[in-house]
Structure formats: structure tokens, C-alpha cells
Design an enzyme around this catalytic site. Structure first.
Site, mmCIF file in Angstrom:
data_model
loop_
_atom_site.group_PDB
_atom_site.id
_atom_site.type_symbol
_atom_site.label_atom_id
_atom_site.label_comp_id
_atom_site.label_asym_id
_atom_site.label_seq_id
_atom_site.Cartn_x
_atom_site.Cartn_y
_atom_site.Cartn_z
ATOM 1 N N LEU A 136 0.859 -1.170 0.000
ATOM 2 C CA LEU A 136 0.000 0.000 0.000
ATOM 3 C C LEU A 136 0.899 1.225 0.000
ATOM 4 O O LEU A 136 1.960 1.211 0.629
ATOM 5 C CB LEU A 136 -0.902 0.015 1.247
ATOM 6 C CG LEU A 136 -1.923 -1.121 1.386
ATOM 7 C CD1 LEU A 136 -2.689 -0.971 2.700
ATOM 8 C CD2 LEU A 136 -2.886 -1.153 0.210
ATOM 9 N N ASP A 137 0.490 2.268 -0.695
ATOM 10 C CA ASP A 137 1.265 3.502 -0.695
ATOM 11 C C ASP A 137 1.427 4.022 0.735
ATOM 12 O O ASP A 137 0.606 3.726 1.613
ATOM 13 C CB ASP A 137 0.575 4.565 -1.543
ATOM 14 C CG ASP A 137 0.460 4.171 -2.997
ATOM 15 O OD1 ASP A 137 1.331 3.416 -3.472
ATOM 16 O OD2 ASP A 137 -0.513 4.597 -3.650
ATOM 17 N N LYS A 138 2.444 4.803 0.950
ATOM 18 C CA LYS A 138 2.739 5.333 2.283
ATOM 19 C C LYS A 138 1.510 5.926 2.958
ATOM 20 O O LYS A 138 1.224 5.645 4.121
ATOM 21 C CB LYS A 138 3.841 6.402 2.188
ATOM 22 C CG LYS A 138 4.131 7.110 3.502
ATOM 23 C CD LYS A 138 5.152 8.221 3.317
ATOM 24 C CE LYS A 138 5.375 8.996 4.619
ATOM 25 N NZ LYS A 138 6.352 10.103 4.435
ATOM 26 N N ARG A 238 -5.902 5.697 -7.997
ATOM 27 C CA ARG A 238 -5.626 7.126 -8.039
ATOM 28 C C ARG A 238 -5.525 7.627 -9.478
ATOM 29 O O ARG A 238 -6.048 8.690 -9.835
ATOM 30 C CB ARG A 238 -4.350 7.416 -7.259
ATOM 31 C CG ARG A 238 -4.455 7.048 -5.779
ATOM 32 C CD ARG A 238 -3.095 6.949 -5.113
ATOM 33 N NE ARG A 238 -2.409 8.242 -5.103
ATOM 34 C CZ ARG A 238 -1.145 8.368 -4.716
ATOM 35 N NH1 ARG A 238 -0.438 7.302 -4.336
ATOM 36 N NH2 ARG A 238 -0.569 9.561 -4.716
#
Length: 317
Positions: A136-138, A238
Site C-alpha cells: 500500500l502507498d505510504k 488514483r
């Protein structure tokens, strides 16, 4: 470790035979050990991973101890949803980087897992480390599963590659997507104008498909949607939402200007949306088959406090 081949196993590939005897070790790891000379047949070095097994022969494999992990363990708390000898399921907080990389050499989820699991990490690929099978992205929160054994790492990696699992996200996006439920199918690749970003591209990209359903509309200004990935491209949700003109609220990469939909939101909710410091994206649920038991596991997590507060503000505005 020592094994005697039975008549039923005669003619089977050596790597397949040994992997079946060694619970928790992947066939790819067994291949490496054979090629490194760690396996003998009747006291002679085994030739290749594809060598046929002979009934009655004695096969010995010397498994070296797992090397210490290159990243060092650090005591960093994180919510645990489930844990056993093979895997750990957690609710990743927003702001926590998953894996060490330039700019984030420590203080990551991997550092936290190494410290938490300790000697329970028996080794993946010969190194005592957790097996990251997806990321998962930060600044994206939510459910993650991490392997603790080679068996789990191999099985979960295959499940993610084949999309043989359930994974749902919640995203708060600008505007009101039309239709309210549907699919976004558009290839994703590196943005030719800015290589650090991804983009929908006409050539050279990889096929990407996102299914979405409206959960709650906040007038024409913002919408809470549920997304289900049919593919797993970098920043897929996104990129797809930004491409359709409904970028994720707070997205620092794909939301470059004040969205026109902001004019449809009354204060103070408008200011809260514009000032939200990260992408409003949450991995809300994950379901998969346990690699050892075969049981179907499903996990759900609520929105984190900052995301939930934003939704509450919109609801009551």
C-alpha cells in the site's frame, strides 16, 4: 534432513519431491539449494533440480540457517488483525512506508515486522525477513497480509498475481462519478512528461481495470466510492479516478489544481477537503485462502480517524 524415496515417488522431479517433504519451503528455494550443492543422493551430489527421483535412494538436504535480515528490526506499533505461524494480517496506518527504500531506509513496516516476529521468521529466500506480497502507498491505510514462511509467500504471491482473492478499497473523490457504478478500463504506464508519476497512456502501458460503486454522495462536490481491482497496477485507483475527472481528495500526486467540484461544497467541509493532507484512500477489506489450512479468511477495517472525521463532516454539512 534425510528422506527415502518410495516406489510411488519414483521418477518424480527432485525439486518437486523435496518441496513436498519440506513443509513451508517453496520449490524455487529447493531449486537454489540443489544448484548450490546442498542436496545429495546416496551420498553423491544431486545433479539438477529436474533429476528423476529413484525409489529406495536416500536424499539428504543441508538447509543453512537463515541469514539476518538486511533491514534491522525496530519497535514500531501497528494493529494486528490475525497472526499464525505462516502469515500476519495487519491494518497499516497512513504514513507508514511498507519497505525500506532511498529516502526511507528505516522506520518502515518491514522494520516493524522484523522486530515483532523475531525468531518466528524462519527465512524466505535464505534471509530472515517478512515476505511482502503486496503493498500500500505510504499514505494509504488499510488491510495488508504479509508472509512469514516460504510456503505462504509463494502461495499468496500467486493468489495476488492471479487476482484470486477479494480486495476492496474506499476512496473519497471529488465530484460525482457517472454512472454511479461502473468500470474504468484504461492502460497505465509511466507518465511520458514526468517519469515519477503514472498515467493513462495510449501506447506502452499495461491493461488496467477498476470496478467502482457509489457508497454515498455528498451533493455534486464529493463522493465516497468502493473500488475493486481487477488488475494491480501502480497507483491504479488514483490514476483511474484522476483520469475520469474525479481525483481522490488530498492526492498529492494526481490532484494538481483546485478541483471545480470544490465550489459545490459548503464551508467548513470545503476547507477540510482542500486541506486534507493525504490521499483519502483506504484498503477496507481483504479475503484470501489460507495457504496451509485452505480456510477462507476475510478481514475488514473501519476508516481511520482522520478519514472518518472528514466523512462525518460532509454528512453533517
Amino acid at each position: 534432513m534425510e528422506f527415502c524415496a518410495t516406489p510411488a515417488e519414483h521418477g518424480e522431479r527432485l525439486d518437486r519431491f523435496l518441496a513436498a517433504q519440506l513443509a513451508g519451503m517453496s520449490r524455487s528455494r529447493v531449486k537454489i539449494l540443489i544448484e548450490d550443492g546442498a542436496v545429495t543422493c546416496d551420498n553423491l551430489r544431486a545433479a539438477t533440480p529436474s533429476t528423476a527421483v529413484r525409489a529406495g535412494s536416500i536424499y539428504r538436504i543441508a538447509i543453512p540457517p537463515a541469514l539476518p535480515a538486511t533491514p534491522q528490526g525496530q519497535s514500531i506499533p501497528f494493529p494486528i488483525l490475525f497472526e499464525d505461524a505462516d502469515l500476519i494480517v495487519l491494518d497499516k496506518p497512513a504514513g507508514l512506508v511498507v519497505h525500506p527504500a532511498p529516502g526511507n531506509l528505516d522506520g518502515t513496516l518491514v522494520n516493524a515486522l522484523i522486530a515483532h516476529c523475531g525468531d518466528e521468521l524462519i527465512g524466505i529466500g535464505g534471509e530472515r525477513r517478512p515476505g511482502i506480497v503486496h503493498r500500500l502507498d505510504k499514505d494509504t491505510s488499510g488491510v495488508m497480509v504479509v508472509a512469514k514462511t516460504e510456503l505462504a509467500h509463494h502461495a499468496l504471491s500467486e493468489a495476488f498475481a492471479a487476482r484470486n482473492l477479494e480486495r476492496h478499497y474506499l476512496a473519497l473523490c471529488w465530484g460525482s462519478p457517472q454512472p454511479e457504478s461502473g468500470s474504468i478500463e484504461a492502460a497505465i504506464g509511466r507518465d511520458p512528461r514526468e517519469r515519477k508519476r503514472m498515467a493513462v497512456v495510449a501506447r506502452g502501458g499495461r491493461a488496467a481495470l477498476t470496478h467502482y460503486t457509489t457508497v454515498r454522495k455528498f451533493g455534486l462536490g464529493a463522493t465516497l466510492i468502493e473500488c475493486r481491482l481487477a488488475t494491480g497496477r501502480t497507483h491504479q485507483i488514483r490514476v483511474h479516478l484522476a483520469h475520469t475527472g474525479h481525483p481522490v481528495v488530498g492526492d498529492p500526486v494526481y490532484l494538481r489544481r483546485r478541483p471545480a467540484a470544490a465550489a459545490q461544497v459548503a464551508e467548513p467541509a470545503r476547507a477540510a477537503l482542500l486541506d486534507f493532507p493525504r490521499q483519502a484512500l483506504h484498503a477496507a477489506s481483504l479475503g484470501f485462502v489460507h495457504p496451509r489450512s485452505g480456510a477462507t479468511l476475510r478481514f475488514k477495517t473501519p476508516l481511520p480517524a482522520d478519514f472518518a472525521a472528514l466523512v462525518d463532516l460532509l454528512t453533517n454539512s
